[in-house]
Write a protein that holds these residues in place. Sequence first.
Motif, PDB file in Angstrom:
ATOM      1  N   THR A  60       1.931 -20.254  20.153  1.00 23.81           N
ATOM      2  CA  THR A  60       2.892 -19.864  19.123  1.00 23.81           C
ATOM      3  C   THR A  60       4.320 -19.945  19.663  1.00 23.81           C
ATOM      4  O   THR A  60       5.248 -20.210  18.905  1.00 23.81           O
ATOM      5  CB  THR A  60       2.605 -18.440  18.625  1.00 23.81           C
ATOM      6  OG1 THR A  60       2.596 -17.542  19.731  1.00 23.81           O
ATOM      7  CG2 THR A  60       1.282 -18.380  17.893  1.00 23.81           C
ATOM      8  N   ARG A  61       4.483 -19.750  20.951  1.00 20.07           N
ATOM      9  CA  ARG A  61       5.820 -19.826  21.558  1.00 20.07           C
ATOM     10  C   ARG A  61       6.381 -21.250  21.451  1.00 20.07           C
ATOM     11  O   ARG A  61       7.551 -21.448  21.118  1.00 20.07           O
ATOM     12  CB  ARG A  61       5.767 -19.391  23.017  1.00 20.07           C
ATOM     13  CG  ARG A  61       7.141 -19.459  23.698  1.00 20.07           C
ATOM     14  CD  ARG A  61       7.112 -18.931  25.098  1.00 20.07           C
ATOM     15  NE  ARG A  61       6.938 -17.491  25.006  1.00 20.07           N
ATOM     16  CZ  ARG A  61       6.327 -16.753  25.922  1.00 20.07           C
ATOM     17  NH1 ARG A  61       5.831 -17.299  27.005  1.00 20.07           N
ATOM     18  NH2 ARG A  61       6.203 -15.456  25.763  1.00 20.07           N
ATOM     19  N   ALA A  62       5.548 -22.253  21.703  1.00 19.24           N
ATOM     20  CA  ALA A  62       5.996 -23.648  21.616  1.00 19.24           C
ATOM     21  C   ALA A  62       6.376 -24.002  20.180  1.00 19.24           C
ATOM     22  O   ALA A  62       7.373 -24.693  19.939  1.00 19.24           O
ATOM     23  CB  ALA A  62       4.912 -24.583  22.128  1.00 19.24           C
ATOM     24  N   VAL A  63       5.597 -23.523  19.224  1.00 18.72           N
ATOM     25  CA  VAL A  63       5.892 -23.789  17.813  1.00 18.72           C
ATOM     26  C   VAL A  63       7.188 -23.095  17.410  1.00 18.72           C
ATOM     27  O   VAL A  63       8.009 -23.656  16.683  1.00 18.72           O
ATOM     28  CB  VAL A  63       4.716 -23.351  16.908  1.00 18.72           C
ATOM     29  CG1 VAL A  63       5.079 -23.480  15.443  1.00 18.72           C
ATOM     30  CG2 VAL A  63       3.481 -24.175  17.226  1.00 18.72           C
ATOM     31  N   SER A  94      11.482 -17.173  15.517  1.00 18.96           N
ATOM     32  CA  SER A  94      10.899 -16.289  16.525  1.00 18.96           C
ATOM     33  C   SER A  94       9.387 -16.495  16.609  1.00 18.96           C
ATOM     34  O   SER A  94       8.744 -16.933  15.649  1.00 18.96           O
ATOM     35  CB  SER A  94      11.209 -14.828  16.191  1.00 18.96           C
ATOM     36  OG  SER A  94      10.472 -14.429  15.054  1.00 18.96           O
ATOM     37  N   GLN A  95       8.848 -16.125  17.739  1.00 23.31           N
ATOM     38  CA  GLN A  95       7.410 -16.241  17.940  1.00 23.31           C
ATOM     39  C   GLN A  95       6.674 -15.320  16.966  1.00 23.31           C
ATOM     40  O   GLN A  95       5.620 -15.671  16.441  1.00 23.31           O
ATOM     41  CB  GLN A  95       7.055 -15.884  19.385  1.00 23.31           C
ATOM     42  CG  GLN A  95       5.594 -16.044  19.718  1.00 23.31           C
ATOM     43  CD  GLN A  95       5.293 -15.774  21.182  1.00 23.31           C
ATOM     44  OE1 GLN A  95       6.200 -15.588  21.987  1.00 23.31           O
ATOM     45  NE2 GLN A  95       4.032 -15.754  21.522  1.00 23.31           N
ATOM     46  N   TYR A 125       3.041 -16.114   9.931  1.00 27.15           N
ATOM     47  CA  TYR A 125       2.570 -17.222   9.081  1.00 27.15           C
ATOM     48  C   TYR A 125       1.108 -17.528   9.367  1.00 27.15           C
ATOM     49  O   TYR A 125       0.323 -17.774   8.452  1.00 27.15           O
ATOM     50  CB  TYR A 125       3.413 -18.483   9.295  1.00 27.15           C
ATOM     51  CG  TYR A 125       4.687 -18.502   8.507  1.00 27.15           C
ATOM     52  CD1 TYR A 125       4.678 -18.713   7.130  1.00 27.15           C
ATOM     53  CD2 TYR A 125       5.906 -18.309   9.127  1.00 27.15           C
ATOM     54  CE1 TYR A 125       5.847 -18.731   6.399  1.00 27.15           C
ATOM     55  CE2 TYR A 125       7.094 -18.332   8.405  1.00 27.15           C
ATOM     56  CZ  TYR A 125       7.049 -18.540   7.045  1.00 27.15           C
ATOM     57  OH  TYR A 125       8.209 -18.557   6.323  1.00 27.15           O
ATOM     58  N   VAL A 126       0.732 -17.524  10.634  1.00 28.75           N
ATOM     59  CA  VAL A 126      -0.646 -17.824  11.014  1.00 28.75           C
ATOM     60  C   VAL A 126      -1.602 -16.787  10.414  1.00 28.75           C
ATOM     61  O   VAL A 126      -2.685 -17.131   9.933  1.00 28.75           O
ATOM     62  CB  VAL A 126      -0.786 -17.894  12.552  1.00 28.75           C
ATOM     63  CG1 VAL A 126      -2.246 -17.939  12.978  1.00 28.75           C
ATOM     64  CG2 VAL A 126      -0.049 -19.114  13.085  1.00 28.75           C
ATOM     65  N   PRO A 137      13.830 -22.542   2.447  1.00 23.97           N
ATOM     66  CA  PRO A 137      13.822 -23.999   2.196  1.00 23.97           C
ATOM     67  C   PRO A 137      14.061 -24.842   3.458  1.00 23.97           C
ATOM     68  O   PRO A 137      13.383 -25.849   3.660  1.00 23.97           O
ATOM     69  CB  PRO A 137      14.948 -24.192   1.184  1.00 23.97           C
ATOM     70  CG  PRO A 137      15.063 -22.888   0.491  1.00 23.97           C
ATOM     71  CD  PRO A 137      14.711 -21.839   1.508  1.00 23.97           C
ATOM     72  N   GLU A 138      15.015 -24.427   4.297  1.00 25.16           N
ATOM     73  CA  GLU A 138      15.281 -25.240   5.497  1.00 25.16           C
ATOM     74  C   GLU A 138      14.115 -25.180   6.478  1.00 25.16           C
ATOM     75  O   GLU A 138      13.782 -26.173   7.126  1.00 25.16           O
ATOM     76  CB  GLU A 138      16.600 -24.837   6.174  1.00 25.16           C
ATOM     77  CG  GLU A 138      16.649 -23.431   6.722  1.00 25.16           C
ATOM     78  CD  GLU A 138      17.081 -22.374   5.710  1.00 25.16           C
ATOM     79  OE1 GLU A 138      17.156 -21.206   6.100  1.00 25.16           O
ATOM     80  OE2 GLU A 138      17.340 -22.709   4.539  1.00 25.16           O
ATOM     81  N   LEU A 139      13.447 -24.032   6.597  1.00 23.34           N
ATOM     82  CA  LEU A 139      12.274 -23.921   7.459  1.00 23.34           C
ATOM     83  C   LEU A 139      11.114 -24.712   6.870  1.00 23.34           C
ATOM     84  O   LEU A 139      10.365 -25.370   7.596  1.00 23.34           O
ATOM     85  CB  LEU A 139      11.883 -22.459   7.661  1.00 23.34           C
ATOM     86  CG  LEU A 139      10.613 -22.217   8.489  1.00 23.34           C
ATOM     87  CD1 LEU A 139      10.755 -22.831   9.887  1.00 23.34           C
ATOM     88  CD2 LEU A 139      10.304 -20.739   8.582  1.00 23.34           C
TER      89      LEU A 139
END
Length: 182
Positions: free
Chosen positions: A38-41, A48-49, A55-56, A65-67
């Motif tokens: 999750t840190r890499a994502v 933030s992690q 979300y997971v 919208p930008e995310l």
Amino acid sequence: MGIIGDGLDRAAEEAFTRPVPKTAGAQMRFLVKTEKSTRAVARLLEVSQRTVERYVRGQIKRPRPELADRLAGEVRARWQPRVRARRRAATTGGIVVESRARFGFTAPPGTSDDGRMRRITQHLPPVYAARLFDAQAAGATDTQLQAVVAEGLQEVYFKADGHRAPGLMVEFTDIDYVDFDI
């Protein structure tokens, strides 16, 4: 990327055998699976992690919208890499380029070298397809990809594979649209 790079990506996406995940949670789970943490994502999406973890787990369902745009783009870029690789390797038949752009010429005196908008659909030989995908994989800029397409169209369309206009140099600018079919 750019107009040429995006066109090549769209051509590769046509080979997908499964649909790309649509919900934010499914997209986030896919990225966590491919990136292994999750840190890499979180670094990839510049959030933030903890946000990724929410979300997971399904605690957050609708991203800003930008995310949402960044998330969808990153998922599409990583979706079915083996299918993309097979599609690119299958360019033994060449690639079809359809474009509306301004074509100008450097030609001998007495000829019309003024650029004008043209709509061209042309099959390019496997050599140019391989050069395009190799350049894209190497991280070439859109200008460099545009030069490869311009050279291919110059040789195949305007020079008729070397049968006419030996000194002709083609400029491929002001691209209205470009689409590829593999």
